[in-house]
Motif scaffolding. Structure first.
Motif, mmCIF file in Angstrom:
data_model
loop_
_atom_site.group_PDB
_atom_site.id
_atom_site.type_symbol
_atom_site.label_atom_id
_atom_site.label_comp_id
_atom_site.label_asym_id
_atom_site.label_seq_id
_atom_site.Cartn_x
_atom_site.Cartn_y
_atom_site.Cartn_z
ATOM 1 N N HIS A 47 0.844 -1.194 0.000
ATOM 2 C CA HIS A 47 0.000 0.000 0.000
ATOM 3 C C HIS A 47 0.882 1.246 0.000
ATOM 4 O O HIS A 47 1.794 1.364 0.801
ATOM 5 C CB HIS A 47 -0.895 -0.008 1.238
ATOM 6 C CG HIS A 47 -1.830 1.148 1.293
ATOM 7 N ND1 HIS A 47 -1.655 2.189 2.171
ATOM 8 C CD2 HIS A 47 -2.918 1.448 0.554
ATOM 9 C CE1 HIS A 47 -2.627 3.073 1.984
ATOM 10 N NE2 HIS A 47 -3.405 2.644 1.004
ATOM 11 N N SER A 81 -11.644 2.505 -1.744
ATOM 12 C CA SER A 81 -11.390 2.536 -0.293
ATOM 13 C C SER A 81 -12.533 1.883 0.461
ATOM 14 O O SER A 81 -12.327 1.173 1.441
ATOM 15 C CB SER A 81 -11.207 3.978 0.176
ATOM 16 O OG SER A 81 -10.134 4.561 -0.513
ATOM 17 N N ILE A 84 -12.384 -1.921 1.163
ATOM 18 C CA ILE A 84 -11.389 -2.491 2.089
ATOM 19 C C ILE A 84 -12.110 -2.814 3.392
ATOM 20 O O ILE A 84 -12.753 -1.947 3.984
ATOM 21 C CB ILE A 84 -10.254 -1.488 2.384
ATOM 22 C CG1 ILE A 84 -9.530 -1.114 1.096
ATOM 23 C CG2 ILE A 84 -9.321 -2.031 3.468
ATOM 24 C CD1 ILE A 84 -8.250 -1.805 0.827
ATOM 25 N N ASP A 88 -11.368 -2.840 13.383
ATOM 26 C CA ASP A 88 -11.368 -1.545 14.027
ATOM 27 C C ASP A 88 -10.013 -1.360 14.728
ATOM 28 O O ASP A 88 -9.568 -2.276 15.416
ATOM 29 C CB ASP A 88 -12.515 -1.539 15.057
ATOM 30 C CG ASP A 88 -12.862 -0.143 15.504
ATOM 31 O OD1 ASP A 88 -11.932 0.676 15.615
ATOM 32 O OD2 ASP A 88 -14.053 0.114 15.738
ATOM 33 N N VAL A 89 -9.377 -0.201 14.521
ATOM 34 C CA VAL A 89 -8.050 -0.029 15.144
ATOM 35 C C VAL A 89 -8.132 -0.113 16.668
ATOM 36 O O VAL A 89 -7.156 -0.448 17.327
ATOM 37 C CB VAL A 89 -7.354 1.297 14.754
ATOM 38 C CG1 VAL A 89 -6.866 1.249 13.331
ATOM 39 C CG2 VAL A 89 -8.250 2.497 14.990
ATOM 40 N N GLU A 90 -9.301 0.187 17.200
ATOM 41 C CA GLU A 90 -9.432 0.130 18.665
ATOM 42 C C GLU A 90 -9.442 -1.301 19.192
ATOM 43 O O GLU A 90 -9.317 -1.517 20.397
ATOM 44 C CB GLU A 90 -10.691 0.889 19.104
ATOM 45 C CG GLU A 90 -10.627 2.349 18.694
ATOM 46 C CD GLU A 90 -11.287 3.281 19.684
ATOM 47 O OE1 GLU A 90 -12.255 2.853 20.333
ATOM 48 O OE2 GLU A 90 -10.823 4.436 19.791
ATOM 49 N N GLU A 92 -7.169 -3.402 18.614
ATOM 50 C CA GLU A 92 -5.784 -3.839 18.451
ATOM 51 C C GLU A 92 -5.383 -4.904 19.478
ATOM 52 O O GLU A 92 -4.559 -5.781 19.189
ATOM 53 C CB GLU A 92 -4.892 -2.598 18.586
ATOM 54 C CG GLU A 92 -3.447 -2.791 18.204
ATOM 55 C CD GLU A 92 -2.656 -1.498 18.381
ATOM 56 O OE1 GLU A 92 -3.122 -0.443 17.931
ATOM 57 O OE2 GLU A 92 -1.587 -1.566 18.990
ATOM 58 N N SER B 328 -16.159 7.547 -0.784
ATOM 59 C CA SER B 328 -15.717 6.873 0.434
ATOM 60 C C SER B 328 -14.486 7.586 0.988
ATOM 61 O O SER B 328 -13.794 8.289 0.265
ATOM 62 C CB SER B 328 -15.406 5.412 0.152
ATOM 63 O OG SER B 328 -14.620 5.281 -1.005
ATOM 64 N N VAL B 331 -8.685 4.964 3.538
ATOM 65 C CA VAL B 331 -8.517 4.061 4.673
ATOM 66 C C VAL B 331 -7.290 4.436 5.496
ATOM 67 O O VAL B 331 -7.296 4.342 6.713
ATOM 68 C CB VAL B 331 -8.385 2.597 4.183
ATOM 69 C CG1 VAL B 331 -8.084 1.674 5.349
ATOM 70 C CG2 VAL B 331 -9.659 2.173 3.489
#
Lengths: 122, 332
Positions: A47, A81, A84, A88-90, A92, B328, B331
């Motif tokens: 990416h 986007s 994808i 959730d980053v929370e 982790e 959107s 990300v």
């Protein structure tokens, strides 16, 4: 202030009233695509960022211009986007690896000790 | 490039304390611990409202500066002396536009749409680096911009690249890599004039004299007058004070100007060998605020050109529009 620019091309544009209100509508700058860059054959696509584009084909064209104009690149992927799916980053902490997991690891298996013990016993 | 320190100088201390009252103290503590540990903040993370607001402001204005900054240089593409200089200038201007795209993208991850940012630029609500409100009168101006403005921008960006917000750091990493080419080609063109004919040298000295004050303005008002936010430093939004960055710039680049036999229009400029700090006359800060508020020689032209581009490009954007697409957020 004089309206004369140092740029002859700007003067040829015959620019309008500087106080005119120009408004860009929401969505006018298209959708967002994530870009993945492959540096050489055999490598993973990584990416590298995003581009705005009206469709996937043009997203590829813009991605080439934006992410492959200097360094080595052999291929690009683009994906909307919105397509994808990510944790959730929370959340982790669910990746935290506190348990003893050396049964998953090459270092968790000591064969030489056993071989030496076997050889000595003979 | 061109994210000048000035963007933090609006008096926001009061608002900061007020808004902080609404942040969940437990989440705030976890957020601040994460930054103190040197970890990055990512788009989906909880963040204080003021952190988000300041970052959008910083990254958005940095993006605008890249786009507007391409205009004075773009002026010179058709007149750049020689094929190699022309190729390099085209490449540099394209890079600046690309940097604008990368930065708009980083700001979008915080929830402000690109359209809203462009509208704020066009209406004058959102600022960009003050240096681009001055004209590039001669080719020597382009070399001064390419060498010294890019150098100043790099000092700023290398500092910001160590900040706490992941998407901004990633964009800056790529930007710094390309800026090193901008700086080198600018230095090369600068040296060519400095070591050229008497006319070339005089043209460069004249450009340097005119650009010195805007360059001194670049990092923003002195620390003693600007409202400092310890919070922004603690949150790693602002990485160094205006005076620290100015001093670092002078330390690296004044010797490179003097070694070519050029002078700078400030009789007080010298390095204090005892303190290691540079001393200089205070530039005219009233002029800085006059120009940033629209009174500079090129403010109107810069925005008119941007408005023209938006208006004349609209039919192309519309013709390509796919009605089935739904917008959107990026990300990362």
């Amino acid at each position: 202030m004089s309206n004369e620019s140092l740029d002859p091309r700007v003067n040829r544009l015959k620019l309008g009233d500087p106080s005119a209100v120009i408004k860009v509508e929401e969505g006018e700058n298209w959708n967002v695509y994530e870009v993945f860059h492959q540096e050489k054959r055999g490598a993973h696509h990584e990416h590298v960022g995003c581009v705005h584009a009206p469709d996937p084909q043009l997203a590829l064209v813009f991605a080439k211009e934006q992410f492959a104009r200097r360094k080595k690149c052999v291929n690009l992927w683009v994906v909307r986007s919105a397509d994808i799916l990510a944790f959730d980053v929370e959340d982790e902490d669910m990746f935290a690896n506190n348990l003893e997991k050396n049964y998953r690891d090459a270092s968790g298996f000591k064969v030489m000790e056993k071989i030496n013990k076997f050889k000595q016993s003979k | 490039m061109y994210g000048g320190g000035y963007i933090f100088d609006e008096p926001n201390g009061k608002q900061l304390r007020e808004e902080q009252l609404h942040d969940d103290p437990e989440k705030l503590a976890a957020f601040e611990d994460r930054i103190a540990r040197g970890e990055k903040i990512e788009p989906g993370d909880w963040m204080p409202a003021e952190y988000r607001r300041q970052l959008i402001r910083l990254i958005e204005q940095h993006a605008h500066s890249e786009i507007i900054g391409a205009l004075p240089e773009g002026t010179w593409i058709t007149r750049a002396p020689g094929f190699k200089r022309k190729l390099a200038l085209i490449a540099k201007v394209q890079d600046e536009i690309g940097h604008g795209q990368l930065l708009y993208n980083a700001a979008e991850t915080l929830g402000k749409s690109r359209e809203a940012m462009i509208n704020d630029l066009l209406s004058g609500k959102s600022k960009y680096s003050n240096v681009f409100n001055y004209p590039a009168k001669t080719w020597a101006d382009v070399t001064v911009i390419g060498f010294l403005i890019d150098a100043a921008a790099i000092v700023n960006q290398v500092a910001n690249a160590k900040g706490s917000y992941g998407p901004y750091c990633r964009a800056l990493e790529r930007i710094c890599y390309e800026e090193s080419f901008h700086l080198k080609q600018g230095h090369d063109a600068f040296i060519e004039l400095a070591t050229g004919t008497p006319e070339q040298k005089a043209m460069l000295q004249d450009a340097l004299n005119r650009w010195w004050q805007p360059i001194m303005h670049f990092f923003g008002p002195p620390d003693k007058t600007s409202q400092h936010s310890e919070k922004l430093m603690q949150w790693k939004v602002k990485m160094a004070s205006n005076d620290e960055m100015r001093n670092q710039f002078l330390d690296s680049y004044v010797p490179k100007i003097w070694e070519l036999g050029l002078t700078l229009p400030d009789p007080l400029l010298r390095k204090n060998t005892a303190t290691g700090r540079w001393e200089y006359s205070d530039p005219d800060w009233n002029e800085f605020f006059r120009v940033i508020n629209g009174g500079g020689p090129c403010n109107a032209e810069r925005l008119q050109v941007r408005k023209w581009a938006e208006e004349e490009g609209r039919w192309v954007r519309k013709a390509l529009m796919n009605p089935a697409e739904r917008r959107s957020l990026p990300v990362a």
